[in-house]
Every structure is written in C-alpha cells, then in structure tokens.
Design a protein around this motif. Structure first.
Motif, mmCIF file in Angstrom:
data_model
loop_
_atom_site.group_PDB
_atom_site.id
_atom_site.type_symbol
_atom_site.label_atom_id
_atom_site.label_comp_id
_atom_site.label_asym_id
_atom_site.label_seq_id
_atom_site.Cartn_x
_atom_site.Cartn_y
_atom_site.Cartn_z
ATOM 1 N N PHE A 687 33.253 19.868 -21.787
ATOM 2 C CA PHE A 687 32.727 20.992 -21.024
ATOM 3 C C PHE A 687 33.794 21.579 -20.113
ATOM 4 O O PHE A 687 33.856 22.782 -19.899
ATOM 5 N N ASP A 688 34.651 20.700 -19.559
ATOM 6 C CA ASP A 688 35.740 21.212 -18.717
ATOM 7 C C ASP A 688 36.678 22.101 -19.525
ATOM 8 O O ASP A 688 37.108 23.161 -19.062
ATOM 9 N N ALA A 689 37.008 21.659 -20.730
ATOM 10 C CA ALA A 689 37.893 22.451 -21.573
ATOM 11 C C ALA A 689 37.231 23.773 -21.956
ATOM 12 O O ALA A 689 37.878 24.823 -21.974
ATOM 13 N N PHE A 690 35.945 23.710 -22.245
ATOM 14 C CA PHE A 690 35.229 24.940 -22.579
ATOM 15 C C PHE A 690 35.254 25.926 -21.416
ATOM 16 O O PHE A 690 35.519 27.115 -21.581
ATOM 17 N N LEU A 691 34.970 25.413 -20.217
ATOM 18 C CA LEU A 691 34.945 26.289 -19.047
ATOM 19 C C LEU A 691 36.332 26.833 -18.728
ATOM 20 O O LEU A 691 36.484 27.973 -18.285
ATOM 21 N N ALA A 692 37.364 26.002 -18.930
ATOM 22 C CA ALA A 692 38.724 26.482 -18.715
ATOM 23 C C ALA A 692 39.033 27.621 -19.677
ATOM 24 O O ALA A 692 39.582 28.658 -19.280
ATOM 25 N N ALA A 693 38.665 27.436 -20.949
ATOM 26 C CA ALA A 693 38.912 28.490 -21.937
ATOM 27 C C ALA A 693 38.166 29.761 -21.566
ATOM 28 O O ALA A 693 38.702 30.874 -21.660
ATOM 29 N N ARG A 694 36.934 29.598 -21.124
ATOM 30 C CA ARG A 694 36.137 30.762 -20.743
ATOM 31 C C ARG A 694 36.738 31.464 -19.521
ATOM 32 O O ARG A 694 36.810 32.687 -19.463
ATOM 33 N N HIS A 695 37.166 30.659 -18.561
ATOM 34 C CA HIS A 695 37.764 31.234 -17.353
ATOM 35 C C HIS A 695 39.004 32.051 -17.701
ATOM 36 O O HIS A 695 39.157 33.200 -17.260
ATOM 37 N N PHE A 696 39.922 31.473 -18.492
ATOM 38 C CA PHE A 696 41.159 32.171 -18.818
ATOM 39 C C PHE A 696 40.883 33.404 -19.668
ATOM 40 O O PHE A 696 41.636 34.379 -19.612
ATOM 41 N N SER A 697 39.787 33.384 -20.469
ATOM 42 C CA SER A 697 39.417 34.576 -21.220
ATOM 43 C C SER A 697 38.982 35.696 -20.284
ATOM 44 O O SER A 697 39.320 36.864 -20.487
ATOM 45 N N VAL A 698 38.236 35.324 -19.218
ATOM 46 C CA VAL A 698 37.765 36.314 -18.255
ATOM 47 C C VAL A 698 38.927 36.993 -17.538
ATOM 48 O O VAL A 698 38.916 38.198 -17.287
ATOM 49 N N VAL A 699 39.959 36.204 -17.213
ATOM 50 C CA VAL A 699 41.091 36.767 -16.454
ATOM 51 C C VAL A 699 42.223 37.217 -17.365
ATOM 52 O O VAL A 699 43.329 37.510 -16.896
ATOM 53 N N ASP A 700 41.989 37.268 -18.690
ATOM 54 C CA ASP A 700 42.969 37.747 -19.672
ATOM 55 C C ASP A 700 44.274 36.959 -19.632
ATOM 56 O O ASP A 700 45.368 37.523 -19.756
ATOM 57 N N ASP A 701 44.192 35.660 -19.461
ATOM 58 C CA ASP A 701 45.362 34.789 -19.455
ATOM 59 C C ASP A 701 45.497 34.151 -20.833
ATOM 60 O O ASP A 701 44.867 33.134 -21.133
ATOM 61 N N ALA A 702 46.324 34.741 -21.690
ATOM 62 C CA ALA A 702 46.439 34.274 -23.066
ATOM 63 C C ALA A 702 46.950 32.838 -23.137
ATOM 64 O O ALA A 702 46.440 32.018 -23.905
ATOM 65 N N ALA A 703 47.966 32.526 -22.337
ATOM 66 C CA ALA A 703 48.540 31.180 -22.365
ATOM 67 C C ALA A 703 47.513 30.148 -21.915
ATOM 68 O O ALA A 703 47.426 29.041 -22.470
ATOM 69 N N GLY A 704 46.697 30.508 -20.905
ATOM 70 C CA GLY A 704 45.666 29.594 -20.431
ATOM 71 C C GLY A 704 44.610 29.353 -21.487
ATOM 72 O O GLY A 704 44.157 28.210 -21.697
ATOM 73 N N VAL A 705 44.186 30.417 -22.171
ATOM 74 C CA VAL A 705 43.207 30.264 -23.242
ATOM 75 C C VAL A 705 43.766 29.360 -24.337
ATOM 76 O O VAL A 705 43.074 28.475 -24.860
ATOM 77 N N GLU A 706 45.039 29.556 -24.670
ATOM 78 C CA GLU A 706 45.654 28.738 -25.715
ATOM 79 C C GLU A 706 45.690 27.264 -25.321
ATOM 80 O O GLU A 706 45.396 26.385 -26.129
ATOM 81 N N LEU A 731 44.534 38.446 -27.122
ATOM 82 C CA LEU A 731 45.186 38.779 -25.851
ATOM 83 C C LEU A 731 46.693 38.942 -26.033
ATOM 84 O O LEU A 731 47.316 39.840 -25.434
ATOM 85 N N TYR A 732 47.309 38.089 -26.844
ATOM 86 C CA TYR A 732 48.755 38.220 -27.122
ATOM 87 C C TYR A 732 49.035 39.535 -27.838
ATOM 88 O O TYR A 732 50.023 40.229 -27.536
ATOM 89 N N ARG A 733 48.164 39.903 -28.784
ATOM 90 C CA ARG A 733 48.362 41.150 -29.529
ATOM 91 C C ARG A 733 48.274 42.349 -28.593
ATOM 92 O O ARG A 733 49.074 43.285 -28.690
ATOM 93 N N GLU A 734 47.298 42.321 -27.666
ATOM 94 C CA GLU A 734 47.168 43.421 -26.713
ATOM 95 C C GLU A 734 48.368 43.510 -25.792
ATOM 96 O O GLU A 734 48.704 44.592 -25.287
ATOM 97 N N ALA A 735 49.012 42.372 -25.564
ATOM 98 C CA ALA A 735 50.201 42.351 -24.697
ATOM 99 C C ALA A 735 51.477 42.638 -25.482
ATOM 100 O O ALA A 735 52.575 42.660 -24.902
ATOM 101 N N GLY A 736 51.368 42.820 -26.819
ATOM 102 C CA GLY A 736 52.544 43.112 -27.635
ATOM 103 C C GLY A 736 53.373 41.897 -27.994
ATOM 104 O O GLY A 736 54.512 42.052 -28.464
#
Length: 824
Positions: A687-706, A731-736
């Motif tokens: 659940f911690d990993a899931f929430l971390a992934a969700r959090h980084f998705s919200v803030v558009d942090d590609a490296a964090g999501v990865e 997110l990486y694609r949007e960042a080029g």
C-alpha cells in the motif's frame, strides 16, 4: 456487418446512432425495417425515397423494379443500406438487398434478433454478404448495468436496487432502463437524499407489456416451456428435460431464454432474464396455467424425491386446492448461481417453518435462526422461535450451545447490548448443565469481538483450549480468531492445526475454515490465503452455504487486493451482496468489513465509488467516507487517521491497516505529503508503494513514479507496476525524455515476457480448478466448442474462462496456454 442481440438489447438504438453518424459524413442512408412475410417487398418499398416509390407503383411491384430504383439512388451519392429487424425481412426483400450489395458493393449494416439456429427459415446477412462481420450484443455485467442506471437517473443508484434491476433484466440494457423507469413511475423507486432507492419488489403493471413484447417473438410452445421452467425454478438438467423435453431446452438456450450452469458436477437449467419468472408469477390463474401445473406436477412425481421436489409439489398441491397463483421464487441477481441461492433460501425457509411447526426442537429452532442470519427474508416462524423457552425444547447439550449462540447473534443484530447477548448465552442455564463451559467460552467471544479482550481473557482461553472436549474445541476456535485480529497469524495457524485434537461440530468447522483464511492473511501468506479461500468459496457455492460464501469471499477479496488484483477482488467481494448473503451467525462476521473493502477497492482502482449510500453503523467510518466522496479529502484523512489510532491502540491490526491506508489515500491530492520511507505495515509495504506511485503521478514526477513502480514489481504486484511504469513513460514523453520512454517500453516488454513464463503456482492470482482443467483440455488440442461439450458449458462461458486465464497469466496465444498444462 450483422448485429445480433436479444430483444431490448439496444440493437435498434445502435443502428440509429450509426444512421446519424453516416448522415453527418454526407452519406445517403436507406433504412429497411423488417415487417414480416405477409406482404413481400413492402419493407423495401416503404424504405425507398418518395420519388422512387412513384416510379415503381403500388404494393407488390416486381423485384427488378425495386433493384433498379435502389441502384439508381446509390449511383447518385455514396449509399449505405441499414436493415433493422432483418430476421423479419421477407425472402423477396432479401433478394433485393443481396442484388444491390453484390452489384454496387453497397455496404449493409443489419440487426437481427438472436434466435435458435434450428428456427432459422429465412436468409441472413451472413449468408449473402461478402466479406461479413457478425457482432453479438451479449448481456452486460452488473457493474455496467449499475453505471447505465446511474447515467439514466443522473445520480447515484443504491447497489441493492441496481442488483434487483440487473436480475430482472438479465443484463439486457434496454430492459434495465425500462424496468427502472416503470418502477419510478409506479412509485417503487424514489430518490432519498441524493441516492435512488427501491421500495421492495419492483414488479409493476407497466412491465407486463414489456415482457409480453419480449416473449411475443417466440412460438407459443416455447413460451409454455419457459413458463413451466419458471415454475420449477433452477433445476437439474434431467429434471428440466423431463418437464419440457430436450428439443425445447435447446431452443430456449438457443434463443437466449435459458442458461446452463455446472455446479458441483451437476448441470443446471434456469430461465433468463429473471423478469420472465416474475412475469409468469404475476399472471392470473387460467385454464392454461392449471394444465401446465398438472402436467409438470405429474412429471415431477416420476423423479426421485428430494427437498426441492417435495417443496414444489407441496406448493402446487396448495394451488390446486386453494385455486390461487403458483408460488415463485425471487432472486436479487441474474447469474444462475445467484438465482440458485435465492431459490434455495426459499425452499429452506419453507421447510424450516414446517419442521418447527410440526416438531419444535433445538435443532429445528437453530435451522430457523441460521436462515434468519444468512440474509434475505427470515422464516415466518422466527418470532415464535426467538420467544420460545430454550429449556423447554428437546435436544442435547451441544445443540443447546449452538441454539443459545444463534439467539445471542439475533439479539445483537436487533441492537441489544453485549451484556444482553451474554445473558442469552449464560442466563437461565440448568444446574449441572454439561455445556456450561462451552457457553462461557462463547460469552467471552462475544465480549472480545465487540469490546476487546484482556490478557486474563486470553490466558483463560488458552487454559480452556486444553483437552478434547467440546468446550476445548470452541476455545481453540475463539483463541485462533482473537490471535488473528491481533496480527499473530502464525500462532493462530498453529492453534487451528491443533484443532483436530478435540471434538469437532459443524459450528466449529464453519468458523475454523474462515478463520484459517484470515490467519493466512495475517501471516502474510497472501497466495495461500487466496487459494484456500477460493477452494472453499467454490465449495460454499456448490453447497449453497450463504455464511461460507460471505466469509470466504472476504478472505479471497482481501488477498487479491493485497496482490493488486483489484478487478478480481471487486468481483469476489461483490458476490455476497449480489446473492444477498450475510454471515450473521459467524464470530467476526465479515459483512461490514466487506462493505468497507468494496469502497477501498473502488478507491484503489480510481473509480468513482458507488457505495455512497451504504449503511455503515460506525459513525466515524460513515463520516470519513462521506467527506472523502464530497471532495473534503483533508478532513476525511484526519477522520481516518483518528480511526486508525483508535483501533491500533486496541490491537486490531487489520482494521488499523485499512484505516491507515485510507487516511493516506485521502491526503494524496489534498496535502500531497511525501510518501513515508519507513514501512510499518503488517501486510507488507504494498500500500505504501501504491500511495507513493499515486502521489508522484499527482505531482507529475516521472522519476518518482518509476521508483514506486519498481517497488510494486519487487512486491510481485505485476499489473499495478505495469500501470505505473506506463504512467512514468507518459510523463517522460511529455517532458521530451525519449531515451527514458524507450527504456521504460523495454521494461514493460520485459514484464510481459516474464509474465508468460510464470508457473501457475506463482501467479499473483492462482488459477481456479475450473481454469486449470481448461488449460489441460487446451493442451489436449480441444477447441472451445469441444471443451464446452465435454464440460457441459456454453461456448461463451468457456471463452470467459479462457479470457480470465489470459488476464491472470499475461499469455495470449493458445499454444502458450497449452504449455501451462505442465503446471496445471
């Protein structure tokens, strides 16, 4: 293209949407509607433009003239031919359609009613058009019906109401809408607050016309067969064959009016949609009905008697003498297994009432109470049983312990205090009663279940668990449950393992099987818990055991949720609600946790929760969930955090784990806190990993999501990790960052390839015994049709099983599935 579906499946509506889209593309659209064979060519003549109709003259004009006019019209501009109700198109009109299609290559889009293949007496689009594609409009799943209703009603619809509509409609979209609209017009469905709710039975006079229209498409003898099987309910195939004949059974199935289900090795037949059963149930008594009843009753009398036959014959006998309508059984959900549960409950209620009235005893009283606690309408004799003096009933000590336990559960469901429930267990016991120690153990169980248990209570249970008596057996059961909710799964499993040392009863066995599943979860053995619960869930369904269904469904759903198999978890968690099953007779009843789990699964899957109106009795749970659904995420997070603190202080780690997760889930998108680095969960850090992934998705942090996706993958949550790797790639694609996108695509390919190599024993969600059997038959070279024949299933059911196997394993090719047979 040929679109095939049942009546009310939305065929004509879809055709109309196609028409509007074609017109928007500046295409000429000619719509021919089948009107039957009485007037040849009339359907085509009516469809022609007015000017063309003048050129060909009156009704019955020659085929050649019709074709000439259509060809002339199609040469003027691009034309598409739409044929609605193609099964009602006369042969001469089919000649015109075929000629136009082949001479000008005019595209044809047709719809037709699903019919039994043996009844086809006219051409179809599939026989004249080349190339041709056929699309079948199958019944939709419950969640699709629920979404359709909420869209039409423009607001949340109570899940119980959606289940009732789904039952009556059989998952046919148009029927679902007709049913809900008629129920609203009749005042049987009302908006309470923001939620639409039902007021009991949804049947109303407007539905008579709806189902009459549905049945009118079929010959009278087929309607009589459907009526006879509606009277009989879900029956074994041999019984159904005796009642209506094999030819009628095949025709009913071919027309989509009956389904076959294999349960515990038995082939069963049921009428669908369920509203057909309600339609016949509400028909007035008539000479035809009496003839059908007499014929069916005579046929049943030739079959070896069982409880179902005994019940049906008893009811039909009452009909003949009392001159009233044939009783029916009403279910809450349309899948055949669910209707089986509803009908079985009705049979058991009738028999339980009769046995109690004929010979009151502790055993017959317990039968009534178990049914009252298992969901649905309670037996009529419940009030008499509850007020009866236990000591005046014949029975032995073990039967008295069970009866007092069930009476204490009834009192708790009626709002009694823990003290009152314990008084029911220990009060008024005869001096020298041999079951006194067993009652003290169960009284202790009621206390710890509701209030908590002290160290002294635990030691007392340990002491009582020594030996081989009935009391020792109960003590082991209660001790295992207490250790489980405190997170001591390994110790609980050892206690359960020692249970064979003492006397076993049905009360003990029913509890131990479910507690073992919970203990496996508490010990982190999630795969084992899912496997254990799935096997017992199948057994509970085969035996129509409502309490076992609810208990094992909770274990299987929780295990699947922890393994990130959210769709599977939602499906199994929904089953008790669709069946209408409760487990009120069980210690640690999962009824309320199942409600909470369903809501959590909706959150995990990023779906709008449909449980806004579910009746949680705990004020803080209800308040927190209400705030979260209203968008007050931060306040909801605070509520869940308070709840987590409270339950953890009492030692209930399961409840703490869930409340803690919901608290942190609520904060994501409100405060956007950094994910915790320390892992403090009893069920791992998924659940911690899931929430971390969700959090980084919200803030558009590609490296964090990865990074979080990588953690999910290490925890074997393959589907969730793939989802968030895909998010990171976006997110990486949007960042080029093209190199990072390519790297993650390779990672996703690697995950997919690894999934194809996974043995069955290590799958996130193990295959069921039925799925493993299909794998072996695929390896043996059997086609889907051959497998269906071998297992007495429909081809559609076989295809559904194979799709589930593909989803679980990640395999797509049939040859890859065949290689799994070495693990099956």
């Amino acid at each position: 293209m040929n679109l095939v579906g049942a009546r009310w499946s939305g065929r004509s509506e879809l055709l109309e949407r196609v028409r509007r889209e074609l017109l928007a593309q500046d295409k000429q659209v000619i719509v021919i509607r089948g009107i039957g064979p009485e007037i040849p060519l009339e359907a085509v003549r009516i469809a022609l433009p007015a000017a063309s109709r003048k050129n060909i003259g009156p009704r019955g004009s020659a085929v050649g003239a019709m074709i000439d006019e259509l060809e002339r019209a199609s040469r003027l501009e691009p034309t598409v031919l739409l044929v609605d109700d193609a099964d009602l198109l006369d042969r001469a009109s089919w000649v015109v359609v075929e000629s136009l299609h082949k001479s000008t290559r005019t595209p044809v889009f047709a719809t037709e009613l699903r019919r039994h293949s043996a009844s086809a007496s006219i051409p179809s689009l599939m026989s004249i058009a080349h190339p041709a594609v056929q699309i079948a409009l199958d019944d939709v799943a419950f969640d699709v019906t629920h979404g359709l209703l909420e869209s039409r009603m423009e607001g949340p619809v109570d899940p119980g109401l959606a289940g009732s509509v789904h039952t009556m409609s059989g998952g046919v979209p148009g029927l679902s809408l007709a049913i809900i609209e008629s129920a609203v017009a009749a005042g049987l469905v009302r908006r309470k607050g923001s939620v639409w709710r039902g007021e009991g039975d949804l049947w109303n006079d407007d539905l008579v016309g709806v189902f009459s229209s549905l049945l009118s498409a079929y010959p009278p003898q087929l309607q009589e067969a459907a009526e006879t099987l509606s009277i009989a309910g879900v029956t074994e195939w041999r019984t159904a064959e005796t009642l209506v004949g094999q030819e009628a059974l095949e025709a009913l199935e071919g027309h989509g009016l009956a389904r076959v289900l294999v349960s515990d090795g038995r082939a069963l037949m049921a009428i669908t949609p369920g509203g057909i059963v309600d339609y016949f149930h509400n028909q007035p008594l008539s000479a035809r009905r009496m003839r059908l009843v007499e014929r069916a009753s005579k046929s049943l009398s030739e079959i070896p008697s069982d409880e179902r036959v005994e019940y049906v014959q008893q009811q039909w006998g009452q009909l003949s003498s009392a001159s009233r309508n044939v009783p029916m059984w009403h279910s809450v959900e349309t899948p055949v297994i669910v209707r089986m549960f509803a009908e079985d409950l009705q049979v058991k209620r009738t028999l339980a009432d009769r046995r109690w009235n004929e010979e009151p005893s502790m055993r017959s009283a317990s039968d009534v109470l178990v049914l009252a606690l298992s969901g649905g309408e309670a037996p009529a004799s419940i009030d008499d049983v509850v007020t009866h003096d236990v000591r005046a009933l014949p029975g032995d000590a073990i039967e008295e312990v069970e009866l007092r336990w069930l009476l204490s559960r009834i009192r708790l469901t009626q709002g009694a205090s823990v003290t009152d429930a314990q008084q029911m267990l220990e009060g008024g016991v005869r001096e020298g009663f041999t079951g006194s120690e067993s009652l003290r153990v169960m009284s202790l169980a009621v206390g710890f279940e509701t209030l908590d248990a002290s160290s002294a209570d635990i030691e007392r249970l340990r002491a009582s668990a020594q030996g081989s008596s009935h009391a020792a057996s109960l003590a082991r059961t209660v001790l295992a449950a207490l250790l489980t909710v405190r997170g001591a799964g390994a110790e609980a499993l050892q206690v359960i393992e020692d249970a064979h040392l003492s006397e076993r009863t049905p009360l003990v066995d029913s509890h131990l099987a479910i507690i073992k599943g919970l203990a496996l979860l508490a010990d982190g053995q999630f795969h084992a818990a899912v496997t254990w619960a799935s096997a017992h869930l199948e057994k509970g369904m085969a035996e129509l055991d409502r309490g076992a269904l609810a208990g094992h469904a909770f274990v299987a759903a929780t295990g699947n949720a922890v393994l990130a198999q959210y769709n599977d978890a939602t499906d199994v968690a929904s089953l008790p609600f669709l069946v209408g099953a409760r487990s009120g007779s069980l210690l640690l009843s999962p009824d309320r946790p199942l409600l909470i789990l369903l809501w959590t699964l909706a959150a995990l899957d990023d779906r709008h929760p449909r449980t806004a109106s579910l009746p949680f009795s705990e004020d803080l749970w209800a308040q927190a969930m209400s705030r979260l659904m209203e968008g007050q995420r931060e306040r909801a997070g605070d509520d869940f955090a308070d709840l987590a603190t409270t339950v953890r202080e009492r030692g209930y780690l399961f409840a703490w784990s869930l409340a803690d997760f919901l608290s942190r889930y609520s904060y994501v998108g409100a405060r956007d806190p950094e994910p915790r680095e320390e892992l403090q969960r009893t069920d791992g850090d998924l659940f911690d990993a899931f929430l971390a992934a969700r959090h980084f998705s919200v803030v558009d942090d590609a490296a964090g999501v990865e990074r979080a996706a990588g953690q999910l993958l290490r925890l074997h949550a393959v589907s969730a990790s793939a989802h968030f790797f895909g998010q990171a790639a976006r997110l990486y694609r949007e960042a080029g960052a093209r190199d990072d996108v390519a790297r993650l695509r390779s990672k996703l390919d690697e995950i997919a390839n690894e999934a194809r190599k996974v043995p069955l024993a290590t799958l996130d969600t193990p295959l069921t015994s039925r799925e493993a059997e299909l794998v072996r038959l695929i390896a043996a070279g059997l086609s889907n049709g051959q497998i269906a024949t071998r297992l007495v299933l429909s081809v559609r059911t076989v295809e559904s099983h194979i799709n589930n196997i593909r989803r679980k394993t990640g395999l797509t090719e049939r040859s890859e599935l065949a290689r799994l047979s070495s693990f099956a």
